[in-house]
Design a protein around this motif. Structure first.
Motif, PDB file in Angstrom:
ATOM      1  N   GLN A  30      43.737  25.470  98.934  1.00  0.00           N
ATOM      2  CA  GLN A  30      43.942  24.718  97.695  1.00  0.00           C
ATOM      3  C   GLN A  30      43.761  23.229  97.930  1.00  0.00           C
ATOM      4  N   SER A  76      47.265  18.730  91.364  1.00  0.00           N
ATOM      5  CA  SER A  76      47.297  20.006  92.075  1.00  0.00           C
ATOM      6  C   SER A  76      47.372  19.792  93.583  1.00  0.00           C
ATOM      7  N   ALA A  80      50.279  21.168  96.012  1.00  0.00           N
ATOM      8  CA  ALA A  80      49.964  21.923  97.230  1.00  0.00           C
ATOM      9  C   ALA A  80      50.643  21.302  98.447  1.00  0.00           C
ATOM     10  N   ILE A 282      44.788  27.927  92.236  1.00  0.00           N
ATOM     11  CA  ILE A 282      43.476  27.787  92.863  1.00  0.00           C
ATOM     12  C   ILE A 282      42.371  28.051  91.849  1.00  0.00           C
ATOM     13  N   THR A 285      41.946  25.032  89.645  1.00  0.00           N
ATOM     14  CA  THR A 285      41.289  23.964  90.380  1.00  0.00           C
ATOM     15  C   THR A 285      39.805  24.234  90.534  1.00  0.00           C
TER      16      THR A 285
END
Length: 322
Positions: A30, A76, A80, A282, A285
């Motif tokens: 990620q 994001s 992560a 994921i 993204t």
């Protein structure tokens, strides 16, 4: 990163345990995807800024979409990092995670609103070209982009305005603590349905318009191979855009539905629930990574067919006479 992943998590009783390889196998991909997405979207923004003297109205929406995806990738990436450092915090929630989720929510909403604005703009441009008058201008697309950000900021910022569950575990989301499950349902379901429907309707309408136009031109004997190629390219791009959006956001949509319907207590939740949560992040993204490729390359490559499907006087005259 906390080395004690194999122990049960703190903050209370839970059946969720983490191992270092699992955390890294979920977190590192990620992080890598986020970094690539940041680079791609920064490149799009810089390209648009450097070529501002050549801007078309749609470029404003492309830039707004790239900015949304850049913010999405950055937030994001932050989440992560929090997951890799303290995976238990993403189970029980924290104030820092609330800030990260709020920024992520604003960026996701802005992205989907910009996707809808681009679809509507493309439809209106094709429809206006059929009437031989392209009326979409810079101030209209600028207004659409600004409106997308304002609405996204309003709905996405509600958790920071008090609609959160930092101190209310009974109303909290199981997947996205400390967000409230009723807030996720309020924001996610209407916006997902609206986005999927809007993109499907606008791009199907574009394909129908082009096919109808081809039939009109064919009756006059003026269809060229170039037009058929342009029509096929537009249809293919439209299908890719819709499928990409559905595939990227459906897992998140399904997770929110499960979260709302399932009433399991925290100790009953298994590790696979949180693995699914990370996989949905994921997928979202990946959508922000693919958007610059699809919208700024494929659409620009087929831009002649969107702006005016066949650039010749015979076609325009035929449309006006019809």
């Amino acid at each position: 990163m906390n080395p004690l992943f194999n122990s049960s998590l703190g903050h209370g009783n839970t059946s969720v345990t983490w191992s270092s390889w699992l955390v890294l196998s979920l977190g590192i991909p990620q992080l890598a995807i986020n970094l690539v997405s940041v680079v791609c979207n920064c490149s799009v923004i810089l390209t648009i800024i450097s070529a501002r003297h050549q801007h078309k109205p749609i470029t404003t929406l492309f830039g707004s979409l790239a900015l949304s995806d850049l913010l999405l990738s950055s937030s994001s990436f932050w989440i992560a990092l929090l997951f890799i450092q303290e995976p238990q915090e993403t189970v029980f929630g924290s104030k820092e995670l609330l800030y990260a989720y709020t920024i992520l929510g604003i960026s996701i909403l802005s992205t989907v609103y910009n996707l809808m604005a681009i679809g509507v703009e493309r439809y209106l441009t094709v429809a206006d070209c059929l009437r031989a008058r392209c009326t979409i201008c810079h101030w209209q697309t600028g207004l659409a982009a600004t409106g997308s950000w304002l609405v996204a900021g309003l709905f996405g910022g509600l958790p920071l305005m008090g609609w959160n569950c930092l101190d209310r575990d009974e109303a909290s989301s199981a997947l996205y603590r400390p967000l409230c499950i009723d807030y996720l349902v309020f924001v996610t379901i209407p916006n997902c349905v609206l986005t999927f429907t809007c993109l499907l309707v606008t791009y199907v309408a574009i394909i129908v318009i082009l096919k109808r136009q081809k039939c009109i031109i064919a009756a006059q004997g003026h269809v060229s191979p170039r037009y058929r190629v342009a029509e096929a390219r537009v249809a293919r791009t439209s299908v890719i855009i819709w499928i990409m959006t559905v595939v990227s956001y459906c897992p998140f949509f399904s997770g929110v539905l499960w979260d709302a319907l399932d009433h399991s207590s925290l100790p009953e939740l298994q590790i696979h629930v949180y693995i699914f949560r990370n996989l949905t992040a994921i997928m979202i993204t990946l959508n922000s990574l693919v958007n610059p490729i699809v919208y700024t390359h494929r659409l620009e490559k087929s831009g002649v067919s969107f702006r005016c499907p066949v650039n010749n006087n015979i076609h325009l005259q035929t449309v006006r006479d019809s």
